[in-house]
Structure formats: structure tokens, C-alpha cells
Design a protein around this motif. Structure first.
Motif, PDB file in Angstrom:
ATOM      1  N   ASP A  10      74.896  27.071  -7.885  1.00  9.67           N
ATOM      2  CA  ASP A  10      75.821  27.347  -8.978  1.00  9.67           C
ATOM      3  C   ASP A  10      77.015  26.404  -8.954  1.00  9.67           C
ATOM      4  O   ASP A  10      77.549  26.037 -10.005  1.00  9.67           O
ATOM      5  CB  ASP A  10      76.263  28.809  -8.922  1.00  9.67           C
ATOM      6  N   PHE A  11      77.410  26.010  -7.751  1.00  3.99           N
ATOM      7  CA  PHE A  11      78.531  25.074  -7.589  1.00  3.99           C
ATOM      8  C   PHE A  11      78.235  23.742  -8.273  1.00  3.99           C
ATOM      9  O   PHE A  11      79.031  23.236  -9.067  1.00  3.99           O
ATOM     10  CB  PHE A  11      78.790  24.872  -6.094  1.00  3.99           C
ATOM     11  N   VAL A  12      77.082  23.165  -7.999  1.00  7.18           N
ATOM     12  CA  VAL A  12      76.755  21.883  -8.626  1.00  7.18           C
ATOM     13  C   VAL A  12      76.337  22.082 -10.091  1.00  7.18           C
ATOM     14  O   VAL A  12      76.445  21.168 -10.898  1.00  7.18           O
ATOM     15  CB  VAL A  12      75.634  21.125  -7.889  1.00  7.18           C
ATOM     16  N   LEU A  50      86.308  21.966 -12.994  1.00 12.02           N
ATOM     17  CA  LEU A  50      85.337  23.056 -13.079  1.00 12.02           C
ATOM     18  C   LEU A  50      85.034  23.623 -11.698  1.00 12.02           C
ATOM     19  O   LEU A  50      84.997  24.836 -11.489  1.00 12.02           O
ATOM     20  CB  LEU A  50      84.032  22.551 -13.709  1.00 12.02           C
ATOM     21  N   GLN A  51      84.808  22.722 -10.760  1.00 12.70           N
ATOM     22  CA  GLN A  51      84.441  23.169  -9.421  1.00 12.70           C
ATOM     23  C   GLN A  51      85.622  23.830  -8.719  1.00 12.70           C
ATOM     24  O   GLN A  51      85.449  24.806  -7.979  1.00 12.70           O
ATOM     25  CB  GLN A  51      83.901  21.986  -8.622  1.00 12.70           C
ATOM     26  N   THR A  52      86.817  23.298  -8.974  1.00 11.98           N
ATOM     27  CA  THR A  52      88.011  23.908  -8.389  1.00 11.98           C
ATOM     28  C   THR A  52      88.219  25.314  -8.941  1.00 11.98           C
ATOM     29  O   THR A  52      88.602  26.232  -8.208  1.00 11.98           O
ATOM     30  CB  THR A  52      89.244  23.026  -8.665  1.00 11.98           C
ATOM     31  N   ASP A  76      76.737  19.735 -13.474  1.00  8.75           N
ATOM     32  CA  ASP A  76      75.508  19.298 -14.146  1.00  8.75           C
ATOM     33  C   ASP A  76      75.593  19.498 -15.654  1.00  8.75           C
ATOM     34  O   ASP A  76      75.180  18.646 -16.439  1.00  8.75           O
ATOM     35  CB  ASP A  76      74.301  20.076 -13.599  1.00  8.75           C
ATOM     36  N   HIS A  77      76.109  20.652 -16.048  1.00  9.05           N
ATOM     37  CA  HIS A  77      76.256  20.962 -17.462  1.00  9.05           C
ATOM     38  C   HIS A  77      77.065  19.891 -18.185  1.00  9.05           C
ATOM     39  O   HIS A  77      76.609  19.307 -19.156  1.00  9.05           O
ATOM     40  CB  HIS A  77      76.962  22.310 -17.616  1.00  9.05           C
ATOM     41  N   ARG A 137      78.232  11.843  -8.012  1.00  8.93           N
ATOM     42  CA  ARG A 137      78.532  11.582  -6.608  1.00  8.93           C
ATOM     43  C   ARG A 137      79.211  10.226  -6.437  1.00  8.93           C
ATOM     44  O   ARG A 137      80.194  10.094  -5.709  1.00  8.93           O
ATOM     45  CB  ARG A 137      77.249  11.643  -5.785  1.00  8.93           C
ATOM     46  N   VAL A 138      78.689   9.223  -7.111  1.00  3.91           N
ATOM     47  CA  VAL A 138      79.280   7.887  -7.018  1.00  3.91           C
ATOM     48  C   VAL A 138      80.711   7.909  -7.549  1.00  3.91           C
ATOM     49  O   VAL A 138      81.644   7.444  -6.879  1.00  3.91           O
ATOM     50  CB  VAL A 138      78.439   6.860  -7.799  1.00  3.91           C
ATOM     51  N   MET A 139      80.886   8.465  -8.750  1.00  2.97           N
ATOM     52  CA  MET A 139      82.224   8.504  -9.349  1.00  2.97           C
ATOM     53  C   MET A 139      83.201   9.251  -8.447  1.00  2.97           C
ATOM     54  O   MET A 139      84.339   8.811  -8.252  1.00  2.97           O
ATOM     55  CB  MET A 139      82.176   9.227 -10.708  1.00  2.97           C
TER      56      MET A 139
END
Lengths: 182, 182
Positions: free
Chosen positions: A42-44, A132-134, A48-49, A62-64
DNA sequence: CAAGATATGTCAACATGACTGACATAAATT
DNA sequence: AATTTATGTCAGTCATGTTGACATATCTTG
């Protein structure tokens, strides 16, 4: 419809496995193993969305992320962190360069190196995804006290391999155990 | 060689981003975001190594894991949990059936259903992989007290989406929020 | 019972992101 | 001058995901 009909045979409090292997009396951490799976999924998923809207995938994220976080990262360092081949990185990196999310600068000391930097456009993308992840992390930590939060951080650090750390890990862990494995 | 030469511009204690987006004053949880990335990378890496010896990939591991853990799982349930298409599952599942890691039994109530069960061979594989991952988890928890461990579990649970939980999540969370989205 | 919905399986084509191997160029090192 | 290093690129392959279409068996419903 679709009733909860599976028998939960091996779940948690089940008595004993009749299996042949019997590795160590059955004391597996199924709880953490499964929580990690779902939590990471759910974290990633948050990122992804958003990435679809940009026509990018996880690889681009990941690169960015690491280019933004560690400005001037060399291509070789990025390969260490991501643990992929340069051919694999090349495709993704080329897109990010072409579309203006990343720029390269020739190294000062070593002019063979291409140091990577996020452009404002790239920074905006990273910030959006990190936001979003934060949000999810902040929500998850809401009812956890500082001691608990410290334990979470400690646990995650201890889950990471420390032998042969890459540049980014050295930064995260503070150049501690530079243990050259013979 | 390969000196730590990137400038760490945006790392942790950096003052402020000069970026254009500026979403919410810069309070991102870079620490947790990166720890999750590395922790999960190494966590699944344990299993990845072993899987090569069997000629399997992560996809096979995920299927085997949930079939073993929730015996009698239906194909449809598995699709919910893994969030992949049946065509994608089909290829992997077929291999596991052909090679004798999983067996199917026709449902009693509904003879259309194929209930999935791990064979002893399949159980041995799951146990081997879970053993590796449990070792890592146990090591990581070694210096953490019970309150800390509880916080870790709570955190991971709170990281998981609770709307529209699949069968396995209902089992994990105890059939809580059965919110049927219309 | 006939019609439709559901659970599963399968064929075909395609996309992404990994991989290996080979080779090219420029710049640093010896 | 010769070698090594950092990077880039071409070509082919593999694993795993996707859509869309369709088949079969079985359950549910009018």
C-alpha cells in the motif's frame, strides 16, 4: 457471496504443522512477514497511482527520489543503491533526462563522471510523491508515542544489511561500520 | 576510489528547499521512506536468493505463502490478495501445480471453486523462506522491548489500507471494517 | 427447466523492467 | 603508451504484469 470460507489451518494460534521439514519448531514471524507485505504494497501503491499520470513507473520514481535526495550522485552510486544493471538504469535515466526531470553535470575532479541533479520539474515530482507517502506515514504514527516511533526506526534500520553498504546507506547510517568483508 | 562525494544537499537537516512546488513546508518523512525502501529490499532479498535454486521468482513465493497460510484459499481470494489478473496468476499457479507444490480440491458447497492447498513439498519451500525472513526479523527485534515491538506491529497495521479489505486482511485484522463499497 | 451469472481456465498480444554479453568512447591512472 | 575506469549503447532474453476474447462447468434465478 464470496464467503470467508477458507479454513485458516495454519494461522497464528494453530497447534502444530504435520509437515515434514519442521525447521525450528514452527516459531515463524508470520505476523511481521505479512504486515510487511501489505504495508509495503500500500505504501508504494500511493506513488504508483500518481506515476501513471506522468507515464512513469516505479523505476523512474526510485531514480528521481535518490537523485533529488543526494544531489550530485554519480551514475555508479545510483547503480549500487538500486542494485540494477547500467543497461536497465540507462533506459529509465534517458527518459528522465530527455523529459527534463534530471540534468547531468560533468564531474570537476573526474571529468568522466556524470553527476546527476534534479531539475525544478523533477523536484516537483519527487515532492508530490513523497507528500503522499509522508501522509500515510504520519497517519500511521499518529497514535504512537516517541518511544514507539524510536523503536520503529530502530527496527527498520536493523532490518537492513550493513555489510558492504552503498553510498546512500553510509549517509543514512553515518559512515559507521565500514567493514570491508574479506 | 569511489569517494563519498555527493553533496547531500537535501538530506535530513538541510535548511529549506528552493523548489517551486513547496507542498507543505518541507516536512517529509524522508527517514521512514528510505528505511522502508532498504528494509524491504533486503527482506525480500533473503527469499529471492533461495528461490533461484528452485527456478522460481517472487511471484511463486507470494502464491505459495498465502496458499500455505490460508489452506483452502479460493483462486478468486488469491487474486484479491495479490492484486494481479487471473492470467498472470494462471501462469505461476500452473507451474506450482505441475511441479507438485500445490494441489487443488473442488469446493464442497460450490463445485466450481478450486480450493488451493500446499503439499508437503510446498510447505517445505514456504518454511525454508519464512525461516530466512524470520531470522532477519528476530535479529532486528533483538534489542527492542515489548512496548517497542507492539509499536512496530501497530505502525505496520496502520500503514495498510483498511477500506475494502480482502479475505486475508480480514483474517489478519479480525473482520473489522466490513465496509461494502457500493 | 431455461437463462443468466459466476468461478475458473486459456489463447494471444503486448508493456515494463529486470537480465547477459558485446562493444565504444573519453578520461584518468600507471 | 598501455591500461583501467566511468559511462553509454545495441541486441537479445526472461519474468511478470497487462487487455481482450472466449470456453466450460456449475450455481442461481425467473
Amino acid at each position: 457471496m464470496t464467503d470467508i470460507n477458507f479454513s485458516k489451518g495454519h494461522v497464528a494460534s494453530d497447534s502444530q504443522e504435520a509437515a515434514s521439514p519442521a525447521p525450528r519448531a514452527g516459531e515463524f514471524r508470520w505476523d511481521i512477514i505479512e504486515l510487511l507485505f501489505f504495508a509495503y504494497r500500500d505504501f508504494v501503491g500511493d506513488a504508483d497511482h500518481e506515476l501513471e499520470a506522468f507515464g512513469f513507473g516505479r523505476a523512474h520514481h526510485r531514480v528521481m527520489h535518490f537523485v533529488y535526495r543526494y544531489p550530485g550522485l554519480k551514475v555508479a552510486d545510483l547503480l549500487d543503491v538500486l542494485r540494477i544493471t547500467k543497461q536497465s538504469l540507462g533506459r529509465v535515466l534517458k527518459q528522465l533526462l530527455d523529459e527534463g526531470y534530471i540534468v547531468q553535470k560533468t564531474g570537476n575532479n573526474d571529468r568522466r563522471q556524470r553527476l546527476l541533479y534534479a531539475t525544478p520539474k523533477g523536484e516537483a515530482l519527487v515532492a508530490k510523491l513523497a507528500g503522499l507517502q509522508t501522509d500515510r506515514i504520519t497517519r500511521a504514527l499518529r497514535d504512537i508515542n516517541p518511544e514507539g516511533a524510536a523503536a520503529i526506526s530502530e527496527f527498520l534500520r536493523a532490518m537492513i544489511d550493513r555489510d558492504d553498504p552503498d553510498k546512500v546507506l553510509e549517509a543514512i547510517f553515518g559512515i559507521g561500520s565500514k567493514k570491508p568483508r574479506e
